[in-house]
Design an enzyme around this catalytic site. Structure first.
Site, PDB file in Angstrom:
ATOM      1  CE  LYS A  55      -3.828  -2.440   2.148  1.00  0.00           C
ATOM      2  NZ  LYS A  55      -4.420  -2.921   3.393  1.00  0.00           N
ATOM      3  CD  GLN A  99      -3.300  -4.380   6.679  1.00  0.00           C
ATOM      4  OE1 GLN A  99      -3.224  -3.474   5.855  1.00  0.00           O
ATOM      5  NE2 GLN A  99      -3.887  -5.534   6.388  1.00  0.00           N
ATOM      6  CG  ASP A 122      -9.820  -0.458   4.643  1.00  0.00           C
ATOM      7  OD1 ASP A 122      -9.540  -0.793   3.478  1.00  0.00           O
ATOM      8  OD2 ASP A 122      -9.152  -0.809   5.626  1.00  0.00           O
TER       9      ASP A 122
END
Length: 285
Positions: A55, A99, A122
């Site tokens: 990422k 995460q 997200d």
């Protein structure tokens, strides 16, 4: 026998990342700031470390401002809450990514809900899932949205089609059902309590599998000509990667199928960039 056509996630993701990169250059030329993404990693989970590295690299390539906050395994809930509160107020940051999975002593639901909905790139915040459910999406969960982009790339229109989802997780299965409903599909969501899974799957013009069980879906269950999206990525004892679908047999029946790796995975990261750019362009100054 005719083989299914492969859905090239790497190439579709590359094009999407190029589009995002061009939009960032345009922003900078107009004197605006670069979109900003902050990634929070807690602990030493090896898979999570790889995802975070991918990422960060993707952000750098697209010209984003990116921050990595790597915290020790024993980080306390209050410390993470304080970091998220700081990032919520930081005007350089358009997206905050926590995460997952987190160490067991941390409450991930409470932390995800603390991220400001307009920075939830997200797409997991109840506000954003609710917007998607009400047919008025804002920031959309990355993997389902990436799958919709793949379907566009092969010109498959889900409207009026039978779609079967295998797996009802918060990350893929549930938001995927909302995306496909929004697109006009008739959606069946199957899960661990589903009776007669083969019969359900055999109805699907589109089958999206995200169960995390290697080879769960047998190739002969696939309706001839169907589109098969395999979200699963499982490491076998010999070190090789495989999906949740029995690929060899399924690819002799399906019309289109994603490979593992190189199908859905690259789209998730590209869609994260797309969401962060959207937040910068439309939700923030």
């Amino acid at each position: 026998m005719k083989q299914a056509q492969l859905i090239d996630g790497k190439e579709t993701a590359r094009k999407l990342r190029e589009t995002v990169g061009a939009a960032v250059r345009k922003r900078l030329e107009a004197g605006k700031r670069a979109p900003g993404l902050a990634v929070i990693l807690v602990g030493e989970d090896p898979a999570s470390k790889v995802y975070v590295r991918n990422k960060s690299n993707a952000c750098d390539e697209a010209g984003f401002h990116s921050e990595k906050h790597v915290l020790p395994e024993d980080t306390q809930q209050a410390d993470l809450e304080a970091l998220i509160a700081h990032l919520n107020e930081d005007e350089k940051i358009d997206g905050i990514l926590l995460q997952l999975p987190l160490p067991n002593h941390l409450n991930s639901d409470a932390l995800l809900e603390q991220i400001r909905p307009d920075k939830d790139v997200d797409g997991f915040h109840p506000f954003n899932i609710g917007r998607l459910a009400q047919r008025n999406p804002l920031l959309r969960p990355c993997t389902p949205k990436g799958i919709m982009t793949l379907l566009e790339a092969i010109r498959f229109d889900p409207c009026g089609k039978e779609a079967v989802i295998v797996g009802a997780s918060n990350i893929v299965g549930r938001p995927m059902s909302l995306e496909l409903l929004l697109a006009g599909a008739t959606v069946t969501v199957t899960h661990r309590f589903t009776q007669n899974l083969p019969a359900k799957i055999s109805q699907g013009d589109l089958v999206v599998v995200a169960a995390g069980k290697p080879g769960l879906v047998k190739g002969e269950w696939i309706k001839p000509g169907a589109v098969v999206i395999d979200v699963g990525i499982n490491r076998l004892p010999d070190g090789s990667l495989t999906g949740d679908v029995e690929f060899e047999v399924a690819s002799r029946r399906a019309g289109w199928i994603t490979p593992v790796p190189g199908g859905v995975g690259p789209m998730t990261v590209a869609t994260l960039l797309e969401n962060t750019l959207y937040a910068a362009e439309h939700l923030h100054n």
